[in-house]
Design a protein around this motif. Structure first.
Motif, PDB file in Angstrom:
ATOM      1  N   TYR A   8       0.837  -1.192   0.000  1.00  0.00           N
ATOM      2  CA  TYR A   8       0.000   0.000   0.000  1.00  0.00           C
ATOM      3  C   TYR A   8       0.881   1.255   0.000  1.00  0.00           C
ATOM      4  CZ  TYR A   8      -3.256  -3.590   1.449  1.00  0.00           C
ATOM      5  OH  TYR A   8      -3.994  -4.742   1.512  1.00  0.00           O
ATOM      6  N   GLU A   9       0.684   2.123  -1.004  1.00  0.00           N
ATOM      7  CA  GLU A   9       1.398   3.387  -1.063  1.00  0.00           C
ATOM      8  C   GLU A   9       0.497   4.469  -0.474  1.00  0.00           C
ATOM      9  OE1 GLU A   9       3.721   6.323  -4.213  1.00  0.00           O
ATOM     10  OE2 GLU A   9       2.382   4.749  -4.966  1.00  0.00           O
ATOM     11  N   LEU A  10       0.885   4.996   0.685  1.00  0.00           N
ATOM     12  CA  LEU A  10       0.092   6.002   1.374  1.00  0.00           C
ATOM     13  C   LEU A  10       0.308   7.344   0.682  1.00  0.00           C
ATOM     14  CD1 LEU A  10       0.848   5.010   5.085  1.00  0.00           C
ATOM     15  CD2 LEU A  10      -0.729   3.959   3.454  1.00  0.00           C
ATOM     16  N   THR A  11      -0.778   7.989   0.289  1.00  0.00           N
ATOM     17  CA  THR A  11      -0.662   9.213  -0.519  1.00  0.00           C
ATOM     18  C   THR A  11      -0.917  10.483   0.283  1.00  0.00           C
ATOM     19  OG1 THR A  11      -2.958   8.952  -1.242  1.00  0.00           O
ATOM     20  CG2 THR A  11      -1.229   8.007  -2.652  1.00  0.00           C
ATOM     21  N   HIS A  12      -1.995  10.519   1.077  1.00  0.00           N
ATOM     22  CA  HIS A  12      -2.230  11.703   1.899  1.00  0.00           C
ATOM     23  C   HIS A  12      -3.109  11.339   3.086  1.00  0.00           C
ATOM     24  CE1 HIS A  12      -5.556  11.641  -1.047  1.00  0.00           C
ATOM     25  NE2 HIS A  12      -6.286  12.159  -0.071  1.00  0.00           N
ATOM     26  N   GLU A  13      -2.956  12.117   4.139  1.00  0.00           N
ATOM     27  CA  GLU A  13      -3.685  11.851   5.380  1.00  0.00           C
ATOM     28  C   GLU A  13      -5.128  12.309   5.243  1.00  0.00           C
ATOM     29  OE1 GLU A  13      -3.561  13.545   9.897  1.00  0.00           O
ATOM     30  OE2 GLU A  13      -1.621  12.958   9.036  1.00  0.00           O
ATOM     31  N   LEU A  14      -6.057  11.446   5.726  1.00  0.00           N
ATOM     32  CA  LEU A  14      -7.477  11.775   5.682  1.00  0.00           C
ATOM     33  C   LEU A  14      -8.007  12.259   7.023  1.00  0.00           C
ATOM     34  CD1 LEU A  14      -8.771   8.744   3.585  1.00  0.00           C
ATOM     35  CD2 LEU A  14      -8.460  11.093   2.791  1.00  0.00           C
ATOM     36  N   GLY A  15      -7.423  11.762   8.114  1.00  0.00           N
ATOM     37  CA  GLY A  15      -7.920  12.161   9.432  1.00  0.00           C
ATOM     38  C   GLY A  15      -7.213  11.416  10.540  1.00  0.00           C
ATOM     39  N   ARG A  16      -7.425  11.910  11.762  1.00  0.00           N
ATOM     40  CA  ARG A  16      -6.828  11.298  12.941  1.00  0.00           C
ATOM     41  C   ARG A  16      -7.916  11.046  13.975  1.00  0.00           C
ATOM     42  NH1 ARG A  16      -1.157  11.962  13.768  1.00  0.00           N
ATOM     43  NH2 ARG A  16      -0.199  12.759  11.840  1.00  0.00           N
ATOM     44  N   GLY A  17      -7.755   9.955  14.719  1.00  0.00           N
ATOM     45  CA  GLY A  17      -8.687   9.620  15.786  1.00  0.00           C
ATOM     46  C   GLY A  17      -7.940   9.069  16.976  1.00  0.00           C
ATOM     47  N   GLY A  18      -8.731   8.577  17.949  1.00  0.00           N
ATOM     48  CA  GLY A  18      -8.118   8.087  19.168  1.00  0.00           C
ATOM     49  C   GLY A  18      -7.243   6.877  18.968  1.00  0.00           C
ATOM     50  N   MET A  19      -7.488   6.112  17.897  1.00  0.00           N
ATOM     51  CA  MET A  19      -6.725   4.883  17.696  1.00  0.00           C
ATOM     52  C   MET A  19      -5.641   5.005  16.650  1.00  0.00           C
ATOM     53  SD  MET A  19      -9.428   1.776  17.905  1.00  0.00           S
ATOM     54  CE  MET A  19      -8.104   0.699  17.422  1.00  0.00           C
TER      55      MET A  19
END
Length: 420
Positions: A8-19
């Motif tokens: 998996y090539e990570l392209t951009h951050e979508l969001g952050r949560g507690g986990m």
């Protein structure tokens, strides 16, 4: 910054949560875009171990949920010490962003969002899973107007599968306090807890703000548990009385005073939600469905149940066929004496059939009729009479002359009244 996690090539951050952190990514092996949730490491080894347990438990729970309103889980594992979960990349806008940019929703749109969400909850509750963190940021409005319920990551199994244990410690309170049911804040979680959160969400969709917003987490716990909900009529005077009453019922302090199920809530919300259009082209029914139904009607429900389960486990059923098989299996369960279990499953099926097929589809009318029969069998005569009365009117209006279903509800209602 782009990086890779296995294939998996990570392209951009979508969001952050507690986990953890959610990334948009490209799956090179299958040539598709996905979302990858990566566990967020913390400072202490013991805490990391705890988070790992929660993360892996999320993967097990979420991967067994199969519903168009829940993003599918494709993969999970570990890479160079990082745990990850791979799921559908859902296009659209989260409801918190919609509310921030557009303000409160119209009655029909708010009711439709809540109805679709309740349908997803009805399915999840039927699988033994409570969401426990329902809020606008976890509800995605897709480009076609559908709803996806995101992040079952803090969900607790009502009935853990073999090898699973309830993870949350007795003094822990997963979830978001602004939308949290009173009983959840003290460590008790039931399906009705999700209904309370749905009530908070619907309240916000209609007014622009949830019922309680001010104060520390402790004060918010106290307000949910003890303070009356600010009257909807003060914040949105134009609401229909019935919808206002439903929101008030969802926000009852005692879970036993809320509606009986998410499926019931979904059905009630159809009074204000726009009616979904019936599909103009219906795929041919799977041939095995008619064969197994004949077996069930011949007085062999146990064998028919086995065959329904085999059919549902095999590939080849479209969603309408799967719902028909689930309804048939529920009728077998009812014929075997497990009336309450059959009722719960048929109500869950009904919520999904309404969304997929529309309220006037013959399959929807069939399921409602069978629910009425089971209500009579379980002694809930008043509820059965009310359902049959409404159903008789709709059958007469929707079904053509000569249809086998036309008049059946009126006939059953007449027999029931003669027996009084």
């Amino acid at each position: 910054m782009r990086r890779s996690l296995g294939r998996y090539e990570l392209t951009h951050e979508l969001g952050r949560g507690g986990m953890g952190v959610v990334w948009a990514a490209h799956d090179g092996e299958h040539g598709r875009e996905v979302a990858v949730k990566v566990l967020a490491p913390r400072g202490h080894a013991a805490e990391l171990t705890t988070l790992e347990r929660r993360f892996l438990r999320e993967a097990r729970l979420t991967s067994r949920l199969r519903h168009p309103g829940i993003p599918s889980v494709h993969d999970h594992g570990s890479h160079d010490g990082e745990l990850y979960l791979v799921m559908d990349l859902v296009p659209g806008r989260a409801l918190d962003a919609v509310l921030k940019n557009d303000g409160p929703l119209g009655v029909a749109q708010a009711a439709d969002v809540a109805r679709r969400t309740a349908g997803v909850l009805a399915y999840a509750h039927g699988q033994g899973v409570v969401h426990r963190d329902l809020k606008p940021s976890n509800l995605m409005v897709t480009p076609d107007g559908g709803i996806k319920v995101l992040d079952f990551g803090v969900a607790a199994a009502l009935e853990p599968q073999p090898g699973e244990t309830q993870f949350t410690a007795p003094d822990a309170t997963p979830g978001t306090v602004v939308y949290m049911a009173p009983e959840q804040a003290v460590g008790r979680t039931v399906p009705a807890s999700d209904l309370y959160s749905l009530g908070c969400v619907l309240y916000e969709l209609l007014t622009g703000a949830p019922p309680f917003t001010d104060g520390s987490p402790f004060m918010l716990y106290h307000r949910h548990a003890n303070e009356p909900v600010p009257p909807l009529a003060d914040r949105r005077p134009d609401l229909p009385t019935g919808l206002r009453t439903l929101v008030e019922r969802l926000l009852e302090k005692n879970p036993e005073d809320r509606p009986a199920s998410a499926a019931e809530v979904a059905e009630m919300l159809t009074a204000w939600a726009p009616r979904p259009a019936t599909a103009s082209v219906t795929a041919p029914a799977h041939p095995r469905l008619a064969e197994i139904a004949a077996l069930r009607r011949s007085g062999r429900p146990a064998r028919a149940l086995e065959e329904y389960e085999e059919l549902m486990a095999a590939p080849g059923l479209d969603r309408a066929g799967l719902l028909a098989a689930r309804a048939g299996a529920a009728l077998c369960v009812g014929a075997l004496g497990r009336t309450r279990e059959a009722l719960d499953e048929l109500r869950s099926v009904l919520a999904e059939q309404r969304s997929l097929l529309g309220p006037g589809d013959p399959a929807v009318l069939d399921t409602r009729y069978e629910i009425a029969v089971l209500l009579i069998r379980s002694g809930e005569r008043h509820a059965a009479e009310e359902l049959l009365r409404r159903l008789a009117e709709e059958e007469g209006r929707v079904l053509p002359e000569g249809d086998a279903g036309r008049g059946r509800s009126l006939a059953l209602l007449s027999r029931l009244r003669r027996m009084a």
